[in-house]
Structures are given as C-alpha cells and as structure tokens.
Motif scaffolding. Structure first.
Motif, short mmCIF file in Angstrom:
data_model
loop_
_atom_site.label_atom_id
_atom_site.label_comp_id
_atom_site.label_asym_id
_atom_site.label_seq_id
_atom_site.Cartn_x
_atom_site.Cartn_y
_atom_site.Cartn_z
N PHE A 84 0.82 -1.21 0.00
CA PHE A 84 0.00 0.00 0.00
C PHE A 84 0.86 1.26 0.00
O PHE A 84 2.07 1.21 0.14
CB PHE A 84 -0.92 0.01 1.22
CG PHE A 84 -1.84 -1.16 1.28
CD1 PHE A 84 -2.98 -1.20 0.50
CD2 PHE A 84 -1.56 -2.23 2.11
CE1 PHE A 84 -3.82 -2.29 0.55
CE2 PHE A 84 -2.41 -3.32 2.17
CZ PHE A 84 -3.54 -3.35 1.37
N GLN A 85 0.14 2.39 -0.09
CA GLN A 85 0.85 3.67 -0.18
C GLN A 85 1.57 4.04 1.11
O GLN A 85 2.72 4.43 1.08
CB GLN A 85 -0.14 4.77 -0.54
CG GLN A 85 0.48 6.16 -0.54
CD GLN A 85 -0.48 7.22 -1.03
OE1 GLN A 85 -1.62 6.94 -1.33
NE2 GLN A 85 0.00 8.43 -1.12
N LEU A 125 0.69 2.96 8.01
CA LEU A 125 -0.62 2.38 8.29
C LEU A 125 -0.66 0.91 7.91
O LEU A 125 -1.57 0.19 8.29
CB LEU A 125 -1.70 3.13 7.50
CG LEU A 125 -1.84 4.61 7.81
CD1 LEU A 125 -2.95 5.22 6.97
CD2 LEU A 125 -2.13 4.82 9.29
N SER A 126 0.33 0.47 7.15
CA SER A 126 0.30 -0.90 6.65
C SER A 126 1.04 -1.85 7.55
O SER A 126 1.11 -3.04 7.26
CB SER A 126 0.93 -0.97 5.26
OG SER A 126 0.51 0.10 4.48
N ALA A 177 4.69 6.43 -3.56
CA ALA A 177 4.27 7.84 -3.54
C ALA A 177 4.92 8.64 -2.42
O ALA A 177 5.13 9.84 -2.55
CB ALA A 177 2.75 7.93 -3.44
N MET A 178 5.25 7.97 -1.30
CA MET A 178 5.83 8.72 -0.17
C MET A 178 7.35 8.66 -0.16
O MET A 178 7.96 9.15 0.78
CB MET A 178 5.35 8.12 1.16
CG MET A 178 3.90 7.74 1.24
SD MET A 178 2.90 9.13 1.69
CE MET A 178 3.39 9.30 3.41
N LEU A 179 7.94 8.03 -1.16
CA LEU A 179 9.37 7.72 -1.04
C LEU A 179 10.23 8.59 -1.95
O LEU A 179 9.77 9.11 -2.96
CB LEU A 179 9.60 6.25 -1.37
CG LEU A 179 8.75 5.27 -0.56
CD1 LEU A 179 9.00 3.86 -1.03
CD2 LEU A 179 9.05 5.41 0.92
#
Lengths: 320, 220, 290
Positions: B85-86, B90-91, B166-168
């Motif tokens: 997941f993104q 949270l994962s 996306a966050m990396l």
C-alpha cells in the motif's frame, strides 16, 4: 540586499528517553532572499522536516537547538513561544502544510476559517462587508473558487483543499513562505499546479522554502537546491546547474538524481546511516564509490558542496 | 491471467466509486494503472486483491473465479496476491518488529520462517539490527521495504502495488521497483501497479492504462 | 561528535516540568494510599471500631488528627479502613466492568453487521437509564454488602468501555495492515487475536484505570443513600453518611476528612490516567520518531 531568512549553523538534536541523542539537523547554513525559492530535498528521515519545525518553533519538548535562524531581527530559535505565536507564525512565516485535509478544521467551512484568520492577522475587522470582501480576496489570491467557500474540508478535492490551505497561509502577507511537502499524495498535474501557484505567490518580495522529496517539483520552481543527507546539507547549488549541466557535484545528489525514472532509474546502493549513530566522518562514505581515507573527516560545505571528492565541472562537460 | 470484469464497487451502494470497469493483466505482465487521486483506482486494486467486495462484477484469477472476498475468500486465492500500500505507517502493525512483520504470513499458515525472512530481508536490503526494530524506530523507506518483503513472503503469483512509492524518495523508489522486477524475473509473477506518476509507471510497466472518465481505457 | 562545543538550547522546559510535577504528585498520593490501606490494618493493632464515649465528637487534635465521631471512634483510622473497602470495591468493580466492556465491544466491532447493530442498540438502551438508578435497582435485589455493590457498579459501568473498544476495533479493522494480514492468509480469529485485541488493550486498560475513581464515587453514593454497605462497615460513603447529623450541629470534621479521602485519591488516579493517555496519543508518540 539583506536576505529574508538567514540560517547560520543550525543544529537540532533530540534527547531520547534511554539517553540516546538523535542528530536530526547538523550545521545547516543558508540564506534565502526575497523573490527566491529554495528547495530543500532529501529522503524521508534526513531531517528536512525537523529543520522546518525548528524554524516555526514547533519542535517537541525533547529537542535542543543550536545556531541561529534570523528572520529580520528575530532569531527564530531564541524567540519565546509568545513572540512566535503573536508575531511570527502566520504574520511573518506562512506555512503551507503537508496534508491540507488535516490542517483545516473539519467542522468549519473554508469561509469561516479564512474569516477567522483574516480578523486575527489583519485589520479587516471581525464582521461586516469589509471582512467579506477580504475573505473573497484571500480566496481569489489562491485561486480558490468563491462558490466553494461555504463547503467543509471533506467536501473538497485534494487540489482545492491544498488551495484553501494556501489561501490561509497567504493571509498574513508573510515575507517567508514555508511549504513542507505540499505535494505529497497529489497526482502529477496537481503537483505541477500547486508548485506553480506557490511560485507565483512569492513574486518579487517574498521567499519560499520548499521542503520536498519530489525532485521533479523542485526542478520546476526552485531557484536554488539544497540537498540534505543524514542531517547535513551536502550540496547547495543553483537549480539550473543542478538539474541541467553540469549537474550535481556531490555523489549522493548525483545518485539521487540518477534514480529518477526519467534518468537511469538506478538506486544508490545501501541505506543512509541512523541519525543516532552517525559516523564520525562523511555520512555518505559507506555508500560512495569515491570514498577514501580523507572521508574519515566530515567535509565542510565549501563552494556549495560538502565532499572531499566532488564531481568537477570539467569532467561533466567532457561526458556531456 | 487476472481479469476484472464489469466491476462496480465503492463504499455506498447509491454512489459507487467505480462502475462497470473491466481490466485484464496477462500472465507475467506488468500493467500500470494511471489516474488522478480519488478516481477509484485504489478501490479497484483492493477488489483485485480480494480485499473489497464489489457490488457487481467478477474477478477471475488464472481462469478460476474469485469465490469470496476478505475472510470469505479461500486462503489459496487470497495468498495468490501480494499487496503493497501507499502508506507504510498504516500498513504495518505498530507492535510487530520488522522481522515479525515479514514472517507474519508464514506464521499465519504455521510454516517455517527463519530462512525465508533472512532471504527476503537481504532482497529488500534490510540489514543489521533493522529487523529487530519496530515500525516507529525506522524511516518510511525502511518500513516500506519491509512491507514489500511481507508481500513477497508467500511467493504470490500476482503483485498489487497501490501507490507503493508515492511517499518515497527517488533512490528508494528505484530500489523497491528493482526488487519487484527481480522477483518477477525469478517467478514470472504478474503485476498491477496503481499510481499517478506517469513517468514512473511508463518506465516500470510494460503497459500503462489511463483512467478515463468512466474507468480505465483498456485497449488490450 | 562535536556536540560539546555547541551551545544547545531547549524549548518548552517549563511545560514539561509542570506536567512531571503533576504526574509525580499523583503517583505519590496513589502510592501513599495503597501503602496505607495495605499496611496500616495488619501492622497496627488499633481497633477502628473501638468506642470511647468519653471522647465523642472531638475536633482534630494530636491524639486524633482527624478528630472522632459521635461514638468516639478515631476518624483517621476509620478513613483508612473506609478507603480500604472503597478501593477494593472500586478496583474490583472497574475490572469487572472493563472485562465485560472489552468483550462486548471487541466482539461487536469484530463481527460487524447486524450483530454489531443489535449489541449497540442494547448499549444505547442501558446508557439512556441513569447509572445510579440502575445501580440502585441491582443492589436492591440483594442483602447489603460488598459484593452487591461490586456487581452493581460492574454491571452499570461497562457501557462506555464497550463503546470505546468497539470504536477502536472499527478503526483498526479498516487499517491497511489488517488488509495485508488477510492477504497473507490470516484467519478471522488470528486477525482478531493478533492484530485487533492487542491494539485495543492499552485503551481498555486506560479505561479501567479511569473507571476506578468513578466506581469509588458510585460506591460512596450508594452507601450514602443507605443502599450500599451496612452502616457499621466503614467505607467512605458510610462515613460521610453517618456524619450528616453532626454536620448540622456544626461539627465539620466527620464530613470533611472522609470527603477529602474520596476526592484526593480519585483525582490522583485520574491524574495518572491522564498522563498515560497522553503517552498513548499517537501524535505524541510520533514526535519521537523522525
């Protein structure tokens, strides 16, 4: 001309419960002039967001700072909470937040939040037609559609929420705008629109510090780029030279740029060191092909690059 | 072959996020699904991984129709998918160490895990004492590496990457994509990568599908 | 590292120190209370029931720091014994309420669907009746004593815990990590036991701690109304109750000291619970990560 923001040897460390200290920012120095956009880039955990929090006086209680960060006559690191709250945040530093949806109050409309901020920060009064005009003007400035003013944050798309947050940040006419990862989670078109708008807002008399891990966004609007690695600024360069020719001079910055999917798409081997156990020497040496004995000493930021063996401009010209 | 046929799904029956969407991924292929945020592509990815029950439509995995969703899907069908997941924060269950996180799918099936965890940790580049740490003690990039390793633990035939990078930062992105591609080379697994970064998906995937007005404009 | 030659500054030191002060004083009071109720009865051979009619209703003095009641019993000793009973009732009742609440809340949240709706309607129904009324109804069915009070408090106080736990389970259930566990082949039971329950236990434990003062108040209220413990058994509620007559006569100490014994320890427990809650708050936890 005197810079809007002058950061001098700024360091931040966190004291953890078990006696360990985390060096989040080491010896960061840079100036930011009016009309200029400086992009502070680096991977998550390199300390760039801590630097932003330090400038806003929003560090947690276990943080310690050293050095100075002058915004006009005020040293942001030495100012007390009262000064920061009443005279700095919103008035002289505007913050464009990372997740606008979380930044906006969920139970109030955009109009009421703008109105509150305006009556707090300006002389538009608390109610009446003057305030209404000011709200419309503020929304308009951030290209927020006026017919969406009475909506609640959850009724806005990601792009509009970002504009609402930007409108709030612009109300105080602050000379320094600080954007902390303003484009995380937005899609490419929206990223471009958002950063273009930020660029437009700074005009000639404000400065923008854009903190991001998105190199494409930085390339689009930055005048200068500061690359942060393991708590240090390792390169501070002109954006054109950095993204174009001759390219980055620090091996880490070069590797980071080469990892982009439209370039070589090749990762830098290894991972950054822990901020709790930073090596005595250059923090990148363990991952660097050029490392040798001299790298056991931390290189200072000389001529825009903190490396004992920077890429030389000449070598790049022959390659290109 | 992974087939999503006329899928209608969402969180409110009266206003589904996506309606009548069809998308297929050929065996061993990498398909990038490109679309703006909020268009429903993540919901489609969850439907594909049997994690979200659609209101209508079918999912066919290698010729076999999906027989349920979430816990009602047979274990073998669920574990045919590895999902990433993104948001790594949270994962990951905040109470598990990274090693436990990676071992969890094996533990759930009461399988031996030590060697496999070691192997996966090497593959995603998690060395040293990182495996013993808990999520709040590592960076986003390190945590996402562990989440990718967890997705590969049971050697899935299909990978579903929902905005995995996306966050990396650029280097970690390239590293994780490299790990996925290496795994696909070894096993011939198929990939559905959902994202909004056109440059990335076009570089990564053999075929990219654009999310149009009514869903993915799939011309395959 | 060259940390030594830098001039480090901190912010917010004062805020931290007031909080530490609050936490420390709460901890000290709780420790004192626990020590007193555990050690005083076995270590001293003073009789709390010792009647001395020559010394009835004496104001506080060196011999009787809290004064004496209308039959000359030492009020300090009575307060300690009363606290012992109240605390026992409070802790046991809080545990009972928390166990019921956690079980109902977790089951309701984990099952979802119509089972969840039905359970929550029952909770709503019980919540709409005042606690005390329900509590009185329960104690009225038994002879006065400690256990009816425990049952009464336990049966009326699990509702809020059930709500908290259910909400927490629902929020955890939609986390991607639960999705990942399902995709990794975890059974429903495994997801509940390994991922959901450990996630709600800190919240439930906190609810239990914050429930203790509540339960003590509830016991006091029941006893004050004459429905809780029998009048001869010292509890904070019965002490205040039996002091009513002398208060009207202008003797303040038999009411004041048991009253303080109700208020101060409950505030201290609540203070500790509050500090714990702050530590559970994910925002504060994230401050420590980078």
């Amino acid at each position: 001309m005197t810079p809007v923001l002058s950061v001098e040897r700024l360091s931040v460390r966190f004291r953890m419960r078990d006696g360990v200290s985390v060096r989040a920012v080491s010896d960061a120095s840079f100036d930011l002039a009016a009309g200029e956009c400086l992009a502070l880039v680096g991977e998550s955990g390199c300390g760039k967001s801590v630097l932003a929090s330090a400038l806003l006086g929003l560090l947690p209680e276990n943080a310690e700072t050293a050095g100075s960060a002058h915004l006009g006559d005020t040293d942001l690191l030495a100012a007390d909470e009262r000064t920061l709250a009443r005279r700095i945040r919103g008035r002289r530093v505007g913050l464009v937040p990372q997740s606008p949806a979380a930044h906006l109050t969920p139970v109030r409309t955009v109009r009421s939040q703008l109105a509150e901020t305006i009556s707090q920060l300006t002389r538009a009064g608390r109610r009446g037609p003057q305030l209404a005009t000011a709200v419309a003007a503020a929304a308009d400035r951030a290209a927020f559609p006026l017919d969406h003013l009475d909506r609640y944050p959850h009724e806005l798309s990601g792009g509009l929420a970002q504009r609402a947050a930007t409108a709030l940040a612009l109300v105080g006419d602050a000379p320094l705008l600080l954007a902390d990862e303003p484009t995380t989670g937005l899609d490419r078109d929206l990223v471009e629109r958002t950063v273009d708008e930020l660029r437009r807002h700074i005009g000639d008399d404000r400065a923008l510090l854009l903190i991001t891990h998105d190199l494409a966004a930085a390339e689009r609007i930055a005048d200068r780029v500061a690359v942060m690695y393991a708590s240090r600024i390792v390169e501070l360069a002109d954006a054109d030279a950095f993204f174009g020719s001759p390219g980055p001079r620090h091996p880490y910055a070069r590797g980071l740029l080469n990892a982009l999917p439209d370039r070589e798409f090749a990762p830098i081997p290894g991972m950054p060191p822990e901020l709790t156990t930073l090596p005595d020497g250059c923090a990148f040496a363990a991952r660097c092909a050029r490392a040798d004995d001299t790298c056991a000493w931390v290189p200072g930021l000389l001529d825009g690059v903190a490396c004992h063996h920077p890429e030389t401009a000449g070598a790049e010209v022959t390659r290109a | 072959m992974l087939e999503l046929l006329s899928v209608t799904a969402g969180y409110d029956r009266r206003a589904p996020v996506l309606s009548d969407v069809t998308l297929t991924v050929e065996p061993g292929a990498a398909v990038g699904l490109l679309g703006p945020s909020g268009c429903g592509k993540s919901t489609l990815a969850r439907v594909a991984a049997l994690l979200h029950e659609p209101y209508a439509g079918r999912v066919v995995i290698d010729g076999e129709p999906a027989r349920g969703w979430r816990h009602r899907a047979p274990r073998a069908q669920r574990t045919a998918f590895g999902v990433v997941f993104q948001q790594p924060r949270l994962s990951a269950d905040p109470r598990l160490s990274l090693a436990d996180l990676i071992a969890e799918p094996l533990r759930a099936g009461r399988l031996e895990h030590t060697a496999r965890v070691r192997e996966l940790a090497d593959a995603v580049g998690l060395g040293g004492d990182l495996l013993g740490r808990r999520p709040h003690e590592v960076s986003d990039g390190q945590l996402q590496r562990a989440c990718l390793a967890r997705a590969l633990t049971l050697r899935p035939r299909w990978l579903i990457c929902d905005e995995m990078t996306a966050m990396l930062d650029a280097s970690t992105t390239a590293a994780l994509v490299g790990v996925v591609e290496e795994y696909r080379r070894e096993t011939g697994a198929g990939l559905l990568a959902v994202g909004h970064d056109r440059v990335l998906l076009e570089r990564w995937c053999g075929r990219t599908v654009e999310w149009g007005e009514r869903g993915p404009a799939d011309d395959a | 590292m060259a940390d030594q030659n830098l001039d480090w500054r901190t912010r917010g030191a004062r805020r931290r120190s007031t909080r530490t002060w609050r936490v420390r004083s709460s901890a000290a009071i709780v420790a004192l209370v626990v020590l007193a109720v555990l050690l005083v009865p076995p270590l001293t051979n003073l009789d709390q029931q010792a009647v001395d009619l020559t010394a009835k209703l004496q104001p506080p003095s060196w011999a009787h720091p809290f004064g004496t009641d209308d039959v000359g019993r030492d009020l300090l000793l009575r307060c300690v014994y009363g606290l012992r009973v109240s605390l026992l009732v409070g802790v046991v009742a809080a545990v009972v309420a928390t166990v019921i609440g956690t079980a109902v809340g977790a089951l309701s949240g984990a099952l979802g669907g119509w089972a969840d709706r039905a359970v929550m309607r029952v909770v709503d129904t019980f919540s709409s009746v005042p606690h005390l009324l329900l509590g009185i109804f329960v104690v009225a069915m038994f002879r006065p004593g400690v256990w009816p009070v425990v049952v009464s408090v336990g049966l009326t106080h699990w509702l809020s815990t059930a709500r908290i736990v259910r909400a927490e389970v629902l929020s955890l259930r939609s986390r991607p990590y639960v999705d990942a566990a399902i995709s990794g082949g975890a059974s429903r039971r495994r997801v509940t036991v390994r991922h959901l329950l450990p996630g709600v236990l800190p919240q439930a434990a906190l609810a239990a701690v914050l429930m203790v003062p509540h339960a003590i108040w509830h016991e006091s209220a029941l006893s004050f109304l004459g429905l809780g413990l029998p009048a001869h058994q010292a509890s904070l509620g019965t002490l205040v109750q039996s002091a009513r007559g002398s208060l009207l006569a202008g003797d303040w100490w038999p009411t004041l000291f048991p009253g303080l014994f109700i208020i101060v320890p409950t505030l201290a427990v609540a203070g500790l619970g509050g500090a714990w809650r702050e530590r559970l708050d994910p925002r504060r936890r994230s401050e420590l990560t980078l």
